[in-house]
Scaffold this active site. Structure first.
Site, short mmCIF file in Angstrom:
data_model
loop_
_atom_site.label_atom_id
_atom_site.label_comp_id
_atom_site.label_asym_id
_atom_site.label_seq_id
_atom_site.Cartn_x
_atom_site.Cartn_y
_atom_site.Cartn_z
N SER A 30 -97.65 41.10 -34.97
CA SER A 30 -98.54 41.05 -36.14
C SER A 30 -99.59 39.99 -35.89
CB SER A 30 -97.79 40.67 -37.42
OG SER A 30 -96.42 40.94 -37.35
N HIS A 61 -98.23 47.92 -37.49
CA HIS A 61 -97.91 48.12 -36.08
C HIS A 61 -98.20 49.56 -35.68
CE1 HIS A 61 -95.68 44.38 -35.12
NE2 HIS A 61 -95.43 44.38 -36.41
N HIS A 91 -88.04 45.28 -34.81
CA HIS A 91 -87.43 43.98 -35.02
C HIS A 91 -85.93 44.14 -35.28
CE1 HIS A 91 -91.67 43.35 -36.08
NE2 HIS A 91 -91.49 42.09 -35.74
N TYR A 93 -84.34 42.74 -37.50
CA TYR A 93 -84.04 42.78 -38.94
C TYR A 93 -84.10 44.18 -39.52
CZ TYR A 93 -89.19 42.62 -39.51
OH TYR A 93 -90.53 42.85 -39.43
N GLU A 94 -84.67 45.13 -38.77
CA GLU A 94 -84.77 46.49 -39.31
C GLU A 94 -83.42 47.18 -39.31
OE1 GLU A 94 -88.36 48.68 -37.88
OE2 GLU A 94 -88.82 46.74 -36.94
N ALA A 121 -96.42 36.40 -34.88
CA ALA A 121 -96.89 35.57 -36.00
C ALA A 121 -95.71 34.68 -36.37
CB ALA A 121 -97.27 36.46 -37.17
N MET A 216 -89.42 35.87 -36.57
CA MET A 216 -88.36 36.89 -36.61
C MET A 216 -88.37 37.81 -35.39
SD MET A 216 -88.87 37.95 -40.61
CE MET A 216 -89.28 36.72 -41.85
N SER A 217 -88.94 37.35 -34.29
CA SER A 217 -89.06 38.25 -33.13
C SER A 217 -88.99 37.46 -31.83
CB SER A 217 -90.38 39.02 -33.20
OG SER A 217 -91.47 38.13 -33.02
N ASN A 240 -98.86 30.61 -41.51
CA ASN A 240 -98.55 29.87 -42.74
C ASN A 240 -97.79 28.61 -42.38
OD1 ASN A 240 -96.44 32.22 -42.23
ND2 ASN A 240 -95.30 30.53 -43.18
N HIS A 252 -95.12 39.39 -46.73
CA HIS A 252 -95.62 40.08 -45.54
C HIS A 252 -97.14 40.25 -45.64
CE1 HIS A 252 -95.39 42.33 -41.89
NE2 HIS A 252 -95.83 43.44 -42.43
N1 HPA Z 1 -91.02 32.57 -41.17
C1 HPA Z 1 -90.55 33.57 -40.39
N2 HPA Z 1 -91.36 34.46 -39.82
C2 HPA Z 1 -92.68 34.34 -40.03
C3 HPA Z 1 -93.21 33.33 -40.83
C4 HPA Z 1 -92.34 32.39 -41.43
O1 HPA Z 1 -92.74 31.45 -42.14
N3 HPA Z 1 -94.56 33.50 -40.84
C5 HPA Z 1 -94.82 34.59 -40.05
N4 HPA Z 1 -93.69 35.10 -39.58
#
Ligand code: HPA
Length: 279
Positions: A30, A61, A91, A93-94, A121, A216-217, A240, A252
């Protein structure tokens, strides 16, 4: 003997590419979509045509492998080297399955790539690395404690992770980013399963553990890549400040909006990095 899904995927790609042989593959996360603008002589194969590749579901994606040459930079008049672009990842988490990208990574090695660049990201744990900052992974924390190698047999699954992220690639990446006017920080990435964002208490814990970024990846792909003998460079785009470090609510949509705001900057840095390492 019948071919494995990885061998069949490699065969489909090599046939489609008609003799073009990239040395470097890039997993686009992302926020890195800006990277595909200006690529030369693109040739796409959908993941659906590649039996070792996962189905994709997440917004933002695409789901194809693109072979394309980097655009020329710095006054050169011909396009750069061919690069294999993995546009989208599944991912963990899916589905809860950390092996989702293993076949795709093994296909990268099977077609003859030697290097994999993994982008993502991430949330920043550094007050002086705001959204838009870039970080090359020096190391990671696999806090999920799952592996893409689960289910394999053989002694080569006991992969040495002492230098998972190639120090020489990272040094060249930092230098190349600087020539593009970008600062590439170095740090430790903590893999959290998600898909929920972290709590402020979890972020305080990660900071104590030595994390600089959270996401998360990337970790499963890096482990699979090391198992396949690929050199790895991984880069996070901070979208962030991590939970509790500022007042922003995380979502997201926020990740995608922040990523879009910084994707030109990230793409410019990555282009210079790839020119340096793919030649
Ligand atoms: N945490 C986990 N995954 C992320 C974040 C976050 O703050 N920002 C972008 N992907």
């Amino acid at each position: 003997m019948s071919l494995s899904p990885v061998q069949r995927s490699a065969e489909v790609l090599l046939k489609a590419w008609g003799g073009r042989r990239p040395k470097v593959a890039v997993v686009l996360g992302s926020g890195w979509a800006g990277m595909v603008q200006g690529l030369q002589e693109p040739m796409d194969v959908p993941y659906a045509d590649l039996p070792a590749f996962p189905p994709l579901g997440i917004a933002g994606h695409a789901a194809c492998v693109r072979l394309a040459r980097l655009p020329a930079i710095g006054g050169a008049d011909s396009a750069g080297p061919d690069v294999m672009w993995l546009m989208g990842r599944q991912h963990a988490y899916e589905t809860g399955d950390a092996t989702a990208m293993r076949g795709a990574v093994q296909t990268v090695a099977a077609i003859g790539c030697t290097t994999m660049v993994v982008t993502n990201a991430a949330g920043s744990l550094h007050s002086d690395w705001p959204a838009g900052s870039l970080m090359a992974l020096r190391d990671h924390l696999n806090l999920v404690q799952r592996s893409p190698l689960q289910g394999l047999s053989g002694s080569d699954r006991f992969v040495d992770m002492g230098a998972a992220y190639d120090a020489d690639l990272r040094r060249r990446a930092i230098e190349a980013a600087a020539t593009a006017g970008a600062v590439l920080q170095e740090g430790v990435y903590a893999w959290m399963m998600g898909p929920q964002f972290e709590t402020p208490a979890e972020i305080r814990m990660l900071k104590i553990l030595g994390a600089d970024a959270v996401g998360m990846s990337t970790v499963p792909e890096t482990i699979a890549a090391r198992h396949s003998g690929l050199r790895v460079l991984a880069i996070s785009l901070m979208t962030n400040m991590a939970a509790g470090l500022d007042a922003q609510r995380l979502s997201h949509e926020q990740t995608l909006t922040a990523a879009a705001a910084h994707e030109q900057h990230a793409a410019q840095a990555l282009r210079a990095i790839l020119h340096s390492i793919a030649n």
